[in-house]
Enzyme design. Structure first.
Site, PDB file in Angstrom:
ATOM      1  N   CYS A 244      24.603 -24.945  10.673  1.00 27.41           N
ATOM      2  CA  CYS A 244      25.782 -25.720  11.083  1.00 27.41           C
ATOM      3  C   CYS A 244      27.001 -24.848  11.347  1.00 27.41           C
ATOM      4  O   CYS A 244      27.963 -25.306  11.958  1.00 27.41           O
ATOM      5  CB  CYS A 244      26.136 -26.753  10.014  1.00 27.41           C
ATOM      6  SG  CYS A 244      25.026 -28.148  10.051  1.00 27.41           S
TER       7      CYS A 244
HETATM    8  N1  CO8 Z   1      18.716 -47.140   3.781  1.00 29.54           N
HETATM    9  C1  CO8 Z   1      18.852 -47.766   2.590  1.00 29.54           C
HETATM   10  N2  CO8 Z   1      18.857 -47.115   1.399  1.00 29.54           N
HETATM   11  C2  CO8 Z   1      18.709 -45.768   1.437  1.00 29.54           C
HETATM   12  C3  CO8 Z   1      18.558 -45.056   2.633  1.00 29.54           C
HETATM   13  C4  CO8 Z   1      18.556 -45.784   3.854  1.00 29.54           C
HETATM   14  N3  CO8 Z   1      18.408 -45.190   5.046  1.00 29.54           N
HETATM   15  N4  CO8 Z   1      18.442 -43.740   2.363  1.00 29.54           N
HETATM   16  C5  CO8 Z   1      18.513 -43.619   1.029  1.00 29.54           C
HETATM   17  N5  CO8 Z   1      18.657 -44.845   0.456  1.00 29.54           N
HETATM   18  C6  CO8 Z   1      18.756 -45.161  -0.975  1.00 29.54           C
HETATM   19  C7  CO8 Z   1      18.109 -44.077  -1.826  1.00 29.54           C
HETATM   20  O1  CO8 Z   1      16.724 -44.307  -1.970  1.00 29.54           O
HETATM   21  C8  CO8 Z   1      18.875 -44.203  -3.119  1.00 29.54           C
HETATM   22  O2  CO8 Z   1      18.352 -45.272  -3.870  1.00 29.54           O
HETATM   23  P1  CO8 Z   1      18.242 -45.146  -5.493  1.00 29.54           P
HETATM   24  O3  CO8 Z   1      19.667 -44.998  -5.963  1.00 29.54           O
HETATM   25  O4  CO8 Z   1      17.582 -46.409  -5.862  1.00 29.54           O
HETATM   26  O5  CO8 Z   1      17.436 -43.892  -5.751  1.00 29.54           O
HETATM   27  C9  CO8 Z   1      20.281 -44.616  -2.685  1.00 29.54           C
HETATM   28  O6  CO8 Z   1      20.126 -45.178  -1.361  1.00 29.54           O
HETATM   29  C10 CO8 Z   1      21.224 -43.443  -2.618  1.00 29.54           C
HETATM   30  O7  CO8 Z   1      20.593 -42.368  -1.876  1.00 29.54           O
HETATM   31  P2  CO8 Z   1      21.199 -40.911  -1.785  1.00 29.54           P
HETATM   32  O8  CO8 Z   1      21.540 -40.424  -3.145  1.00 29.54           O
HETATM   33  O9  CO8 Z   1      20.307 -40.047  -0.942  1.00 29.54           O
HETATM   34  O10 CO8 Z   1      22.510 -41.261  -0.935  1.00 29.54           O
HETATM   35  P3  CO8 Z   1      23.885 -40.522  -0.839  1.00 29.54           P
HETATM   36  O11 CO8 Z   1      24.938 -41.474  -1.208  1.00 29.54           O
HETATM   37  O12 CO8 Z   1      23.889 -39.162  -1.462  1.00 29.54           O
HETATM   38  O13 CO8 Z   1      24.000 -40.268   0.777  1.00 29.54           O
HETATM   39  C11 CO8 Z   1      23.711 -38.493   2.402  1.00 29.54           C
HETATM   40  C12 CO8 Z   1      23.034 -39.499   1.454  1.00 29.54           C
HETATM   41  C13 CO8 Z   1      24.385 -39.274   3.514  1.00 29.54           C
HETATM   42  C14 CO8 Z   1      22.652 -37.573   2.985  1.00 29.54           C
HETATM   43  C15 CO8 Z   1      24.761 -37.677   1.624  1.00 29.54           C
HETATM   44  O14 CO8 Z   1      24.192 -37.142   0.456  1.00 29.54           O
HETATM   45  C16 CO8 Z   1      25.350 -36.537   2.428  1.00 29.54           C
HETATM   46  O15 CO8 Z   1      25.942 -36.723   3.471  1.00 29.54           O
HETATM   47  N6  CO8 Z   1      25.243 -35.312   1.910  1.00 29.54           N
HETATM   48  C17 CO8 Z   1      25.777 -34.110   2.590  1.00 29.54           C
HETATM   49  C18 CO8 Z   1      24.881 -33.765   3.677  1.00 29.54           C
HETATM   50  C19 CO8 Z   1      25.333 -32.565   4.453  1.00 29.54           C
HETATM   51  O16 CO8 Z   1      26.475 -32.279   4.661  1.00 29.54           O
HETATM   52  N7  CO8 Z   1      24.370 -31.870   4.942  1.00 29.54           N
HETATM   53  C20 CO8 Z   1      24.598 -30.784   5.813  1.00 29.54           C
HETATM   54  C21 CO8 Z   1      23.310 -30.651   6.552  1.00 29.54           C
HETATM   55  S1  CO8 Z   1      23.491 -30.204   8.160  1.00 29.54           S
HETATM   56  C22 CO8 Z   1      23.175 -28.510   8.387  1.00 29.54           C
HETATM   57  O17 CO8 Z   1      23.437 -27.676   7.604  1.00 29.54           O
HETATM   58  C23 CO8 Z   1      22.516 -28.150   9.651  1.00 29.54           C
HETATM   59  C24 CO8 Z   1      21.078 -27.941   9.437  1.00 29.54           C
HETATM   60  C25 CO8 Z   1      20.424 -27.711  10.759  1.00 29.54           C
HETATM   61  C26 CO8 Z   1      20.349 -28.958  11.573  1.00 29.54           C
HETATM   62  C27 CO8 Z   1      18.978 -29.182  12.041  1.00 29.54           C
HETATM   63  C28 CO8 Z   1      18.827 -30.401  12.899  1.00 29.54           C
HETATM   64  C29 CO8 Z   1      17.848 -31.417  12.418  1.00 29.54           C
END
Ligand code: CO8
Length: 375
Positions: A156
């Site tokens: 990124c």
């Molecule tokens: N719908 C409904 N419920 C869901 C869904 C969904 N789609 N997904 C997860 N849930 C549920 C989970 O199962 C979980 O349930 P439970 O509590 O019962 O276990 C609950 O919702 C909460 O899940 P999470 O803890 O996963 O949810 P978060 O609140 O943490 O949100 C995010 C998830 C949005 C991913 C968040 O953690 C986030 O944004 N984190 C930072 C991510 C970030 O900045 N990443 C950078 C990566 S990008 C990068 O570096 C480039 C890489 C190269 C790119 C390559 C291209 C592909």
């Protein structure tokens, strides 16, 4: 030492976008079919049923409302769940090059620069569609640019690290003008069947022209300074590489060949790293929070950006001070902060200060402090 400036920027946006509702409908249909096909194993407790995704969760957790993609039909086909991007013949322009050239031409037009006057093309992206020849060299040839070209990858943070590399070359005098181009086909590296991340990414390409400030033909942004930092982490990882092999001849058998992340950990670990990085960079340049007119942040998560903006400014950012584009584009890896810069910078006045900041896999953080110059 010469002063470097960003004199043009451009964004290539794919023609098709996918709303959260469309995405969730496709995912849920795929999950229903999977659960029906595996009903025996699920009821025997040897396989987990796939739960439904939800639009409300996606918006609340990320702020993402839609994403642009190079192929919509494959992603939304519950029997495919990946983009259909046919391989091209070796003598045809590659997809990344085609997207990149469009963004470059827009950036060149804004700068009023001929491609022939470019001395270096850096294709800085989180994935490259082949090992070699470099996509950057292909873009150089398609544009008719001079000098040399190379690919680089810092996930990124590729764009900001690319800007630092080009800026240092211009400062030292080894080149006069550069294009830093970021074609990101994130849709091809995303596991659309994984509910935890299927909503995160989109496709786009961005480009900036960087040249000596003295050569600028119109309004531009002087690059006051740049700063890059990395710290190893496995929390965002993709194992696809030439030493890896498919299992049973099927790439899809290996989840680790696509984007994987521990989103919660990334969220917690990267936030303090980024806030501190920007604060230290500004302090070393003698810039106070009150001096800052714009923050163009990496576009991964709205809550994350709200937090960083508040930390850096010491208050809630006012409307427009820290523009987000992730609601429309989702996470476009290295291109995100450059889209925000390209779309939300024209209104700044002479002498205004802004910071581009990216962060992501590596971990990596890159910041670029800019000052607006109006002619
Ligand atoms: N719908 C409904 N419920 C869901 C869904 C969904 N789609 N997904 C997860 N849930 C549920 C989970 O199962 C979980 O349930 P439970 O509590 O019962 O276990 C609950 O919702 C909460 O899940 P999470 O803890 O996963 O949810 P978060 O609140 O943490 O949100 C995010 C998830 C949005 C991913 C968040 O953690 C986030 O944004 N984190 C930072 C991510 C970030 O900045 N990443 C950078 C990566 S990008 C990068 O570096 C480039 C890489 C190269 C790119 C390559 C291209 C592909």
């Amino acid at each position: 030492m010469f002063t470097a400036a960003i004199t043009g920027s451009g964004v290539f946006t794919p023609e098709t976008s996918i709303s959260n509702d469309e995405l969730v409908a496709a995912f849920n249909s795929y999950a229903d079919t999977f659960n029906a096909d595996n009903a025996d194993a699920i009821s025997a407790g040897t396989l987990d049923a796939k739960p439904h995704s939800s639009t409300d969760f996606i918006v609340a957790a990320s702020g993402i409302e839609r994403r642009y993609v190079m192929d919509k039909s494959g992603v939304l086909d519950p029997s495919k769940m990946h983009p259909s991007l046919p391989e091209r013949a070796d003598d045809a322009p590659s997809l990344m090059a085609e997207m990149g050239v469009d963004a470059c031409n827009k950036a060149l037009a804004q700068a009023g620069v001929d491609a022939a006057d470019i001395d270096a093309v850096l294709c800085a992206a989180s994935n490259h569609e082949r090992a070699y020849p470099a996509i950057a060299v292909e873009i150089q040839q398609l544009l008719g640019a001079g000098g040399f070209a190379f690919d680089m990858n810092v996930a990124c943070s590729s764009a900001t690290f690319g800007i630092q590399a080009a800026t240092d070359m211009i400062r030292s005098g080894s080149i006069r003008r550069a294009l830093v181009v970021n074609p990101e086909i994130c849709s091809a590296h995303l596991e659309w069947r994984d509910r935890d991340c299927h909503f995160i990414f989109g496709d786009v390409a961005t480009a900036v022209v960087i040249e000596r400030a003295e050569d600028a033909k119109g309004d531009h942004f002087v690059i006051k300074s740049t700063r890059c930092a990395t710290q190893f982490s496995n929390n965002i990882r993709n194992n696809n590489g030439f030493l890896r092999r498919t299992r049973n001849g099927h790439m899809e058998d290996r989840r680790d060949m696509q984007f994987m992340q521990n989103g919660r950990k990334v969220f917690k670990e990267v936030l303090p790293m980024v806030s501190k990085h920007i604060a230290n960079h500004m302090a070393d340049d003698g810039i106070q929070a009150d001096d800052l007119n714009r923050l163009w942040l990496h576009q991964a998560n709205k809550t994350m950006n709200d937090y960083i903006g508040k930390k850096v400014l010491g208050r809630e950012p006012e409307t427009g001070e820290q523009p987000n584009i992730l609601q429309d584009y989702a996470n476009t890896s290295s291109a995100g902060s450059i889209i925000a810069f390209s779309k939300y910078s024209d209104d700044l006045d002479h002498g205004d200060t802004g910071v581009i900041c990216s962060f992501g896999a590596g971990y990596s953080v890159g910041s670029v402090i800019l000052e607006r110059v109006k002619s």
